[in-house]
Design a protein around this motif. Structure first.
Motif, PDB file in Angstrom:
ATOM      1  N   ALA A   1      34.211 -23.959 -44.707  1.00  9.60           N
ATOM      2  CA  ALA A   1      35.199 -24.987 -44.351  1.00  9.60           C
ATOM      3  C   ALA A   1      35.824 -24.587 -43.023  1.00  9.60           C
TER       4      ALA A   1
ATOM      5  N   LYS B   1      37.884 -25.654 -40.904  1.00  6.06           N
ATOM      6  CA  LYS B   1      39.276 -25.799 -40.487  1.00  6.06           C
ATOM      7  C   LYS B   1      40.046 -24.483 -40.561  1.00  6.06           C
TER       8      LYS B   1
ATOM      9  N   GLU C   1      31.354 -27.229 -43.099  1.00  6.87           N
ATOM     10  CA  GLU C   1      32.122 -28.408 -43.485  1.00  6.87           C
ATOM     11  C   GLU C   1      33.113 -28.685 -42.374  1.00  6.87           C
TER      12      GLU C   1
ATOM     13  N   ARG D   1      34.178 -38.001 -52.869  1.00  7.29           N
ATOM     14  CA  ARG D   1      35.221 -37.046 -53.242  1.00  7.29           C
ATOM     15  C   ARG D   1      36.089 -37.690 -54.304  1.00  7.29           C
TER      16      ARG D   1
ATOM     17  N   HIS E   1      32.125 -34.789 -55.210  1.00  6.81           N
ATOM     18  CA  HIS E   1      32.766 -33.664 -54.523  1.00  6.81           C
ATOM     19  C   HIS E   1      34.197 -33.567 -55.011  1.00  6.81           C
TER      20      HIS E   1
ATOM     21  N   GLY F   1      36.538 -25.530 -52.006  1.00  8.10           N
ATOM     22  CA  GLY F   1      36.874 -24.117 -51.787  1.00  8.10           C
ATOM     23  C   GLY F   1      38.113 -23.754 -52.584  1.00  8.10           C
ATOM     24  N   GLY F   2      38.985 -22.962 -51.981  1.00  7.92           N
ATOM     25  CA  GLY F   2      40.259 -22.679 -52.626  1.00  7.92           C
ATOM     26  C   GLY F   2      40.440 -21.272 -53.156  1.00  7.92           C
TER      27      GLY F   2
ATOM     28  N   PRO G   1      34.057 -22.573 -49.208  1.00  8.75           N
ATOM     29  CA  PRO G   1      35.145 -21.625 -48.954  1.00  8.75           C
ATOM     30  C   PRO G   1      35.535 -21.610 -47.485  1.00  8.75           C
ATOM     31  N   GLY G   2      36.817 -21.507 -47.214  1.00  8.71           N
ATOM     32  CA  GLY G   2      37.289 -21.413 -45.826  1.00  8.71           C
ATOM     33  C   GLY G   2      38.101 -20.141 -45.677  1.00  8.71           C
ATOM     34  N   ARG G   3      39.321 -20.206 -46.199  1.00 13.18           N
ATOM     35  CA  ARG G   3      40.267 -19.094 -46.120  1.00 13.18           C
ATOM     36  C   ARG G   3      39.651 -17.752 -46.526  1.00 13.18           C
TER      37      ARG G   3
HETATM   38  C1  LIG Z   1      40.546 -26.991 -46.948  1.00  6.77           C
HETATM   39  C2  LIG Z   1      39.317 -27.403 -47.639  1.00  6.77           C
HETATM   40  C3  LIG Z   1      38.401 -26.438 -48.063  1.00  6.77           C
HETATM   41  C4  LIG Z   1      38.621 -24.959 -47.896  1.00  6.77           C
HETATM   42  O1  LIG Z   1      39.689 -24.492 -48.638  1.00  6.77           O
HETATM   43  P1  LIG Z   1      40.038 -22.928 -48.599  1.00  6.77           P
HETATM   44  O2  LIG Z   1      41.259 -22.833 -49.432  1.00  6.77           O
HETATM   45  O3  LIG Z   1      40.286 -22.578 -47.172  1.00  6.77           O
HETATM   46  O4  LIG Z   1      38.881 -22.197 -49.175  1.00  6.77           O
HETATM   47  C5  LIG Z   1      37.239 -26.882 -48.654  1.00  6.77           C
HETATM   48  N1  LIG Z   1      36.978 -28.206 -48.829  1.00  6.77           N
HETATM   49  C6  LIG Z   1      37.846 -29.153 -48.444  1.00  6.77           C
HETATM   50  C7  LIG Z   1      37.507 -30.562 -48.646  1.00  6.77           C
HETATM   51  C8  LIG Z   1      39.039 -28.787 -47.848  1.00  6.77           C
HETATM   52  O5  LIG Z   1      39.888 -29.742 -47.472  1.00  6.77           O
END
Ligand SMILES: *Cc1c(COP(=O)(O)O)cnc(C)c1O
Length: 432
Positions: free
Chosen positions: A59, A61, A80, A150, A200, A242-243, A286-288
């Motif tokens: 992710a 961002k 993503e 989604r 999603h 993610g999350g 996953p992003g964070r």
């Molecule tokens: C922000 C986001 C993520 C990533 O979330 P993290 O907490 O950074 O892992 C993944 N998918 C979507 C759609 C998001 O908006």
């Protein structure tokens, strides 16, 4: 926090952070490539290599730069993105468009067009009008676009019924609602220019418990069954977002990816066996958790103000402009004096930023060695949503970003110059 110290200095991926501060200036973001790669390898080993037909989409961002896109690409993972800017960054980095998916609860017409023109792999539909929009644009360009919907999975978690008794209040996702979701699925299945793949969800961020993910997986699986029953159509892909939480302070205990992913996959595999489905592709975003802990911020301490019996403020040469999370949602951080990393803490201070906001406090009540003006303060775990949320408030420059690996450092984002800060500004003639 895990770090090494040499000659009293904080070492980050083999680099002396005090030297980095000297060479590149402060404020400075420093990312350990080794730590990023370790997370990617954990995902590779405990997810991609362990299960069939699964993918990881970073992710972007959390931290979107050309160099980061390359690191993800080298690992073979997907990406993503949410906006034209993130898509542009990925494309400019040479990221293969078919491995990019685009999300967003309000994609503009131009963004959808851009995504289709580049040939992105997936569009995640998040609003009702998007199906028609994608279908007509795809047909115009003679393409077929693969889409997922989604959903807002919190709806009816308790009952597992698709009849809406009340929707969770969320700007994201399509409510799981008899009148809304299923007619839209039907439309997507029939629409020209669209291939409907599945569902999603993204349940939230910085989670340390897997309940929300598991509950949402159950809902997505039930939806897959519902789509087969109603439309005789096979869902071929599920995306679980993610999350996954990370460590910001000693209070946080990061769970390994397997803590979330193993039970999620177990549910998918059991469900498919029980209900006679071929396992759909499973994607996570996953992003964070990929970048947060790999990144630190370096600041130089300037003013020191002691309010007897109240607190001691030590001010840094940045703050909410390079890390808005404490001001935005009381996020907690910890840090050390990078140039006194071997000294015992002897005083309690509050590290404050230099922006004109009383919420511009980076860390409250932190124990540090004797602080002096000119010390380098290192904040841990600023790799995610630090640089990506940086602003020019107070016309402070966006800091530089350095990527370090095994003692080598490379500038990957230059510090914004004063000129660059006003380069898009226009002075109308009558004001000259
Ligand atoms: C922000 C986001 C993520 C990533 O979330 P993290 O907490 O950074 O892992 C993944 N998918 C979507 C759609 C998001 O908006």
């Amino acid at each position: 926090m895990d770090y090494t110290v040499e000659n009293g200095h904080l070492i980050w991926d083999g680099c002396d952070t005090v030297e980095l501060a000297k060479e590149y200036g402060t404020p400075l973001y420093v990312f350990s490539q080794t730590m990023i790669e370790e997370r990617l390898q954990e995902l590779q080993r405990d997810f991609v290599d362990k299960y069939e037909n699964v993918r990881v989409a970073y992710a972007s961002k959390a931290f979107s730069t050309l160099a980061m896109m390359k690191i993800i690409e080298k690992q073979g993972f997907c990406l993503e993105v949410l906006s034209d800017g993130e898509l542009h960054t990925a494309i400019q980095a040479g990221f293969p468009a078919e491995k990019i998916e685009i999300n967003g609860n309000n994609k503009s017409l131009a963004e959808v067009e851009m995504a289709i023109e580049h040939g992105v792999g997936r569009i995640i539909v998040d609003s009702l009008h998007e199906v028609d929009l994608i279908s007509s644009l795809a047909q115009e360009k003679g393409k077929t676009i693969q889409v997922l919907f989604r959903i807002t999975p919190e709806v009816n978690v308790a009952t597992h019924s698709f009849i809406s008794t009340g929707q969770k209040d969320s700007k994201f996702g399509i409510p799981i609602n008899e009148e809304i979701l299923f007619p839209l699925v039907k439309k997507a299945i029939q629409a020209k220019g669209i291939e409907f793949l599945g569902f999603h969800f993204h349940v939230g961020s910085q989670l340390f418990e897997n309940e929300a993910h598991l509950g949402a997986v159950d809902i997505a699986l039930d939806l897959m069954k519902e789509v087969r029953t109603r439309f005789d159509y096979a869902v071929s892909e599920l995306n679980f977002g993610g999350g996954y939480g990370v460590q910001y302070t000693d209070k946080d205990v990061r769970q390994p990816y397997s803590y979330f992913l193993d039970p999620m996959m177990e549910r998918v595999l059991n469900f498919c066996e029980r209900e006679g489905f071929t396992q759909p592709a499973v994607v996570i975003e996953p992003g964070r958790s990929i970048v947060a802990e790999a990144g630190i911020s370096l600041h130089t301490i300037g003013a020191i103000k002691e309010l007897p019996e109240i607190r001691k403020y030590v001010s840094i040469d940045g703050g909410m402009t390079d890390n808005i999370r404490p001001g935005l949602y009381d996020a907690e951080y910890t840090g050390i004096l990078a140039n006194k990393a071997d000294q015992a803490p002897i005083e309690t201070v509050t590290v404050s930023g230099k922006a004109c906001e009383s919420t511009d406090i980076l860390v409250k009540d932190l124990k540090l060695p004797a602080v002096e003006s000119g010390d380098i303060f290192a904040t841990f775990s600023t790799g995610a949503y630090g640089y990506s949320m940086a602003s020019n408030y107070n016309k402070l420059a966006i800091p530089a970003v350095v990527l370090v690996k095994e003692g080598q450092s490379n500038l990957i984002v230059k510090r914004q110059s004063l000129e660059q800060m006003i380069e898009n500004e226009v002075l109308p003639d009558y004001l000259k």
